[in-house]
Design a protein around this motif. Structure first.
Motif, mmCIF file in Angstrom:
data_model
loop_
_atom_site.group_PDB
_atom_site.id
_atom_site.type_symbol
_atom_site.label_atom_id
_atom_site.label_comp_id
_atom_site.label_asym_id
_atom_site.label_seq_id
_atom_site.Cartn_x
_atom_site.Cartn_y
_atom_site.Cartn_z
ATOM 1 N N GLU A 170 0.836 -1.204 0.000
ATOM 2 C CA GLU A 170 0.000 0.000 0.000
ATOM 3 C C GLU A 170 0.864 1.246 0.000
ATOM 4 O O GLU A 170 0.583 2.221 -0.720
ATOM 5 C CB GLU A 170 -0.918 -0.012 1.225
ATOM 6 N N ASP A 226 -1.605 -1.697 -6.514
ATOM 7 C CA ASP A 226 -3.072 -1.727 -6.599
ATOM 8 C C ASP A 226 -3.686 -3.034 -6.110
ATOM 9 O O ASP A 226 -4.773 -3.031 -5.526
ATOM 10 C CB ASP A 226 -3.513 -1.489 -8.053
ATOM 11 N N PRO A 282 -7.669 -6.045 -3.028
ATOM 12 C CA PRO A 282 -7.407 -4.685 -3.509
ATOM 13 C C PRO A 282 -6.691 -3.849 -2.454
ATOM 14 O O PRO A 282 -6.929 -3.999 -1.254
ATOM 15 C CB PRO A 282 -8.804 -4.137 -3.795
ATOM 16 N N SER A 307 -5.948 -0.282 -3.395
ATOM 17 C CA SER A 307 -6.114 1.116 -3.793
ATOM 18 C C SER A 307 -7.500 1.289 -4.390
ATOM 19 O O SER A 307 -8.228 0.301 -4.609
ATOM 20 C CB SER A 307 -5.054 1.506 -4.830
ATOM 21 N N GLY A 308 -7.868 2.535 -4.675
ATOM 22 C CA GLY A 308 -9.145 2.775 -5.330
ATOM 23 C C GLY A 308 -9.212 2.097 -6.680
ATOM 24 O O GLY A 308 -10.235 1.502 -7.046
ATOM 25 N N THR A 309 -8.115 2.176 -7.438
ATOM 26 C CA THR A 309 -8.056 1.487 -8.731
ATOM 27 C C THR A 309 -8.227 -0.015 -8.535
ATOM 28 O O THR A 309 -8.957 -0.683 -9.275
ATOM 29 C CB THR A 309 -6.706 1.767 -9.421
ATOM 30 N N GLU A 343 -9.730 -1.532 -5.999
ATOM 31 C CA GLU A 343 -11.103 -1.823 -5.563
ATOM 32 C C GLU A 343 -12.036 -1.963 -6.758
ATOM 33 O O GLU A 343 -12.831 -2.899 -6.847
ATOM 34 C CB GLU A 343 -11.602 -0.712 -4.635
ATOM 35 N N ALA A 344 -11.948 -1.007 -7.687
ATOM 36 C CA ALA A 344 -12.829 -1.038 -8.858
ATOM 37 C C ALA A 344 -12.534 -2.252 -9.733
ATOM 38 O O ALA A 344 -13.451 -2.916 -10.236
ATOM 39 C CB ALA A 344 -12.666 0.255 -9.656
#
Length: 724
Positions: free
Chosen positions: A533, A538, A582, A584-586, A588-589
């Motif tokens: 992290e 990611d 996951p 990161s936000g990327t 997670e998506a």
């Protein structure tokens, strides 16, 4: 064709070889210098004796050497089971390289009095060789890699008293061989070469129901030949069929050779040996497992011999243990084929639980060479075939990143780390040691205490492709080397972002046996997650064989399944599983899309391509699906099945909905797994009867209705909403 170079080898080499023959030992001659000079000297050795079985291993057959006596290194496994008395190993030609697996495999084929000739550059280890192309994952090129592994080999050879070095511009230096141990006693069985082997054969032919035999041995002890001798005796006794399995057919070549000698009236057709009234058949682990699940293998009176069992997952071995009343497991303790100690530690508990009267025998006396053989000890040191983890209680442990430069010259610590990886994973090979030291994107983390290394994790970074390359990879137009997880998710799940995102894959994680179930593996993973992290990674991911215990461990660490291979791997009998978490936000998506796609496909995959997946694994996958409430119609149908006479097949959608609803709470429940196998995978009643020890379709139907009632009650759904 006579050799181009007609010069004779120095007389001291003839003396060295004569002494090896007298002692029934094998030796290593190390030629170093420029490629042309090394090849000339090797041809001198080639022409100096009337070698019965000589083999030249390299990228091309040199002038003056028959093409039938030449072998590329990547075909070394084709010679397993055979014997040589001379092997010339070319690691000096510009297009050649040192292949650890080939060297390990072929050194084991050298018989007593044999000579291994290794050719290398004078400055071996100063730079990567041509075989490092296999380590050069995108975007690295081979010449940019480190060569710590080769430098280590060169240093060990330079300091090994049993090596005969012949450097450029100098005469060969002949080692002073140690005193030979006293010769072993002759065996009582004329078909066997050692008392150990004779004892193994006697135990195999006397194998009793539910008393499995475990045979362990180092390489060259004749365990595979013992299996062949026992097969011949069993066929003569009237046994109609004996099944044999191993990671690959070449592993049991010696078994079929002994059969052919002892049963000259028999006929071999591929992987099947037939005599009047009986046969011995080889089946790969995946095919054997499929036949067992279809009811076509196993059962009363059936025999199974498993060779190189350490290289087969313990879960499969356990299933075979139940299917075959008479079964024997043979495995190499130290060798390139697998980790016998790891097999013993992982499998003994299950073996004791299912068959407490199991027996064990260890073959210690060499067959192919005499006790004290210098090449065996040297090869084990070079390739770490005998590496063992630290055995003490480490006490308080602390985490550290291993400095691979320091590790390459710290032989005790390197042996402890590699020994732990070998013991914990059934497919660790000598080539993995080179990857550990020189693969460009690889990192090593460990937990260590006063008594040594307690746990280790090996990780590698993937992804980070530009958008254009990612698109071409996803369409199948490019396949850059490496990046297994990223490329698989892109190619099979259609997610280009798996290639452009930054992934970190856990290649291996291992804990010493005395420290297991203390949370050390989870601690290592948590630390890796924190580091990843902080470094902008990611996704954290892993890929391994789909086995319920492993799957549960990774699920407990917050990882979720995003891909499952549709076919079993031949060598393991398991489906390859990919799990990610996951960071990161990327990430997670990306993970949300991957999970949604996987679970949308899962029911149809279980019905077709994954219809033979282990039910406990299928249940674990179903337990990850998003929970959905049952409709009033589902509840009514389920109540009719559980407490009425509704045909369960006509309420299958409702039963699938029930299983999906309770799967998260029923992980590891064998009965729920069997219900899922029927509802999702179409497992027939006769299959269920065998697995549940029921006598027929009527009992299976009664069991199914009781199971539905049980899980309705467990989910507080025994009454449907309309109050019936």
């Amino acid at each position: 064709m006579p050799p181009v170079n007609t010069a004779s080898a120095p007389p001291e080499l003839e003396t060295f070889h004569r002494e090896l023959v007298t002692r029934r030992w094998r030796g290593l001659l190390w030629l170093s210098g420029d490629a042309e000079r090394c090849r000339d000297r090797a041809r001198e050795v080639w022409a100096s004796e009337a070698w019965q079985a000589a083999l030249w291993v390299g990228p091309a057959a040199p002038e003056g050497i028959e093409s039938t006596a030449w072998l590329p290194a990547n075909k070394a496994r084709t010679r397993l089971g055979g014997e040589q008395d001379l092997v010339v190993f070319d690691a000096v030609s510009p297009e050649a390289g040192f292949d650890p697996e080939a060297f390990g495999a072929l050194s084991g084929t050298l018989r007593a009095g044999g000579l291994m000739v290794l050719m290398t550059p004078a400055d071996w280890g100063a730079r990567p060789d041509a075989d490092y192309a296999r380590l050069a994952e995108h975007p690295w090129s081979p010449e940019n890699l480190s060569s710590r592994y080769l430098a280590r080999l060169s240093s060990l050879l330079s300091n090994a008293p049993e090596v005969a070095p012949w450097p450029a511009g100098a005469a060969p230096v002949i080692p002073v061989l140690a005193l030979a141990p006293r010769q072993a006693a002759a065996p009582s069985d004329p078909a066997c070469l050692t008392p150990d082997q004779a004892d193994a054969v006697a135990r195999l032919v006397r194998l009793r129901r539910r008393r499995p035999l475990v045979i362990t041995a180092d390489r060259g002890r004749g365990k595979t030949a013992a299996l062949g001798i026992a097969c011949a005796r069993l066929l003569a006794r009237g046994i109609d069929e004996i099944l044999v399995t191993a990671p690959r057919p070449s592993a049991v070549a010696g078994l079929f050779e002994r059969l052919a000698v002892l049963c000259p009236e028999g006929v071999r057709r591929g992987n099947r040996f037939e005599v009047e009234g009986g046969c011995v058949s080889f089946l790969a682990p995946d095919e054997l497992q499929s036949r067992i699940e279809r009811g076509e293998a196993g059962g009363a009176g059936r025999w199974l011999l498993v060779d190189e069992a350490a290289a087969i997952p313990a879960g499969l071995l356990g299933g075979w243990l139940e299917a075959f009343p008479r079964i024997a497991f043979a495995t190499t303790v130290h060798g390139y084929e697998g980790a016998g100690r790891g097999f013993a530690l992982r499998f003994r508990e299950r073996l004791t639980r299912f068959a407490p009267d199991w027996r064990e025998i260890h073959l210690a006396t060499p067959v192919r060479w005499a006790e004290g053989d210098p090449l065996e000890a040297l090869t084990s040191r070079l390739l770490m075939l005998d590496a063992e983890p630290d055995s003490g209680q480490p006490g308080t442990v602390s985490r550290q990143r291993e400095d691979r430069r320091a590790l390459a010259v710290d032989e005790p610590r390197l042996r402890a780390i590699f020994g732990l990886l070998v013991q914990a994973h059934y497919r660790t090979t000598p080539g993995d040691l080179r990857r550990l030291l020189d693969a460009p994107a690889t990192r090593i983390a460990s937990l260590s205490g006063d008594a040594g290394v307690a746990a280790v994790a090996v990780i590698s970074d993937e992804g980070g492709f530009d958008a254009e390359l990612a698109e071409r990879v996803a369409r199948g137009e490019r396949r850059p080397r490496g990046h297994l997880l990223a490329q698989s998710l892109a190619a099979h799940a259609g997610e280009r972002e798996a290639l452009t995102a930054r992934l970190r894959r856990i290649l291996r994680i291992a804990v010493v046996p005395q420290c297991r179930r203390q949370g050390l593996g989870a601690r290592l993973l948590a630390a890796e997650q924190t580091d990843a992290e902080a470094e902008g990674i990611d996704l954290l991911g892993a890929s391994f064989g789909a086995e319920p215990g492993l799957l549960a461990f990774w699920q407990a660490q917050g990882f979720r399944v995003v891909r499952l291979g549709l076919t079993r791997e031949t060598s393991t009998g398991e489906h390859a599983l990919m799990m990610v978490r996951p960071l990161s936000g990327t990430g997670e998506a990306l993970v949300a899309r991957l999970i949604r796609r996987f679970h949308r496909q899962l029911p149809s995959l279980l019905a077709f391509e994954l219809s033979e997946l282990e039910p406990l694994v299928a249940l674990a996958l179903l337990g990850e699906r998003p929970a959905e409430s049952l409709s009033p119609e589902d509840r009514r149908d389920l109540d009719d099945v559980a407490h009425g006479h509704r045909d369960p097949a006509m309420a299958r959608p409702a039963m699938q909905a029930l299983i999906a609803a309770v799967a998260p709470h029923g992980q590891g429940d064998a009965e729920l797994a069997m219900l899922a196998a029927w509802a999702f995978q179409g497992r027939a009643d006769d299959w269920l009867a065998r697995r549940l020890s029921l006598s027929g379709a009527r009992q299976v139907d009664a069991w199914r209705r009781r199971s539905v009632a049980r899980w309705l009650e467990a989910a507080n759904l025994s009454k449907n909403e309309d109050g019936r």
